[in-house]
Design an enzyme around this catalytic site. Structure first.
Site, PDB file in Angstrom:
ATOM      1  N   SER A 139      -8.861  29.400   3.460  1.00  0.00           N
ATOM      2  CA  SER A 139      -8.252  29.364   2.134  1.00  0.00           C
ATOM      3  C   SER A 139      -8.781  30.548   1.342  1.00  0.00           C
ATOM      4  O   SER A 139      -9.890  31.037   1.599  1.00  0.00           O
ATOM      5  CB  SER A 139      -8.613  28.064   1.418  1.00  0.00           C
ATOM      6  OG  SER A 139      -8.188  28.087   0.066  1.00  0.00           O
ATOM      7  N   TYR A 152     -15.522  21.891  -1.170  1.00  0.00           N
ATOM      8  CA  TYR A 152     -14.334  22.399  -0.480  1.00  0.00           C
ATOM      9  C   TYR A 152     -14.368  23.913  -0.363  1.00  0.00           C
ATOM     10  O   TYR A 152     -14.149  24.476   0.717  1.00  0.00           O
ATOM     11  CB  TYR A 152     -13.070  21.959  -1.208  1.00  0.00           C
ATOM     12  CG  TYR A 152     -11.822  22.541  -0.598  1.00  0.00           C
ATOM     13  CD1 TYR A 152     -11.342  22.063   0.623  1.00  0.00           C
ATOM     14  CD2 TYR A 152     -11.132  23.591  -1.209  1.00  0.00           C
ATOM     15  CE1 TYR A 152     -10.210  22.618   1.209  1.00  0.00           C
ATOM     16  CE2 TYR A 152     -10.002  24.136  -0.640  1.00  0.00           C
ATOM     17  CZ  TYR A 152      -9.544  23.651   0.574  1.00  0.00           C
ATOM     18  OH  TYR A 152      -8.433  24.213   1.154  1.00  0.00           O
TER      19      TYR A 152
END
Length: 259
Positions: A139, A152
């Site tokens: 990501s 995360y």
């Protein structure tokens, strides 16, 4: 010549889009997720639409033995994996000390530990057969600190670093590793991660199908790292690394605050 892709997190979102795209190119798939009904539906859809073979393995790979159990199931089926797409993962919104610790540890287990385990097992076979391609879904979150999604963002930073390092190690042995670093993508991820109502999900973003194609095509070219939006790629690769850290973190935190 076989052309079989093992795809984790294949029941929805980007994982499902990967399965569709690979099948559309004539490749067989091993589709993996917890939801067996969703996988069976996808299997029927892919086989009828593209005439390929889809193997369903319903497995929670976030458990301590999950990745090993998946690998054993593939071995038992005597399937050679030519492409590994590590897509399974999840996020979670909130200040770190306010979040349930067990949920963050489970996030590390799935986003990092299962990815590393499965890559280790499958990559050894790829090196032995002197060919193989690995695509890890990271990501743009992994390219900066992430207040209000601290764990995360950190897991995706690991994926980003790990993916590139193993490519350097294995490229000379016929195996490449690519990391796909998307920005916001329109999937159920935002709802699952409790991100609805934040500035992050108000971005235009890309669809799952667009993102999967960008990542898959980059993997097939043996590219090391790819962002799914050109301008976003410029920002995270050239602008954000040069910006003051506090400014970056303030910006990220602002985007993730509930409005």
């Amino acid at each position: 010549m076989s052309n079989i892709a093992l795809i984790t997190g294949a029941s929805s979102g980007i994982g499902r889009a990967f399965a569709h795209y690979h099948a559309s190119l004539g490749g067989d798939v091993i589709i993996v997720a917890r939801r067996k009904d969703a996988l069976q539906s996808l299997k029927t859809e892919l086989e009828q639409q593209f005439g390929i073979t889809a193997t369903v393995i319903a497995q929670d790979i976030g458990t301590p033995e999950g990745a090993h159990a998946l690998y054993k199931a593939v071995q038992k089926a005597k399937i050679q994996v030519d492409i590994l797409i590590n897509n399974a993962g999840f996020g979670g919104h909130g200040a770190f000390i306010d979040r349930n610790l067990d949920e963050d540890l489970a996030m590390i287990d799935l986003n990092v530990k299962s990815l590393v385990t499965l890559t280790h097992l499958v990559a050894r076979d790829m090196v032995a057969q002197k060919s193989g391609k690995i695509l890890n879904v990271g990501s743009t979150a992994g390219m900066m600190p992430g207040p209000l999604q601290a764990t995360y963002f950190a897991t995706k930073a690991y994926v980003n670093s790990f993916s590139q390092a193993i490519d350097q190690e294995m490229r000379g042995q016929g195996v490449t590793s690519t990391v796909l670093a998307p920005g916001y993508v329109h999937t159920e991820f935002a709802a699952t991660a409790n991100l609805e109502g934040t500035g992050l999900v108000k971005q235009k973003g890309k669809t799952a199908a667009q993102t999967a194609k960008i990542g898959y095509d980059a993997m097939m070219r043996g590219k090391l790292h790819v962002v799914n939006e050109t301008m976003l790629g410029f920002m995270v690769n050239w602008v954000i690394p040069m910006a003051p850290r506090r400014m970056v973190m303030s910006m990220v935190q602002g985007m993730q605050k509930k409005k």
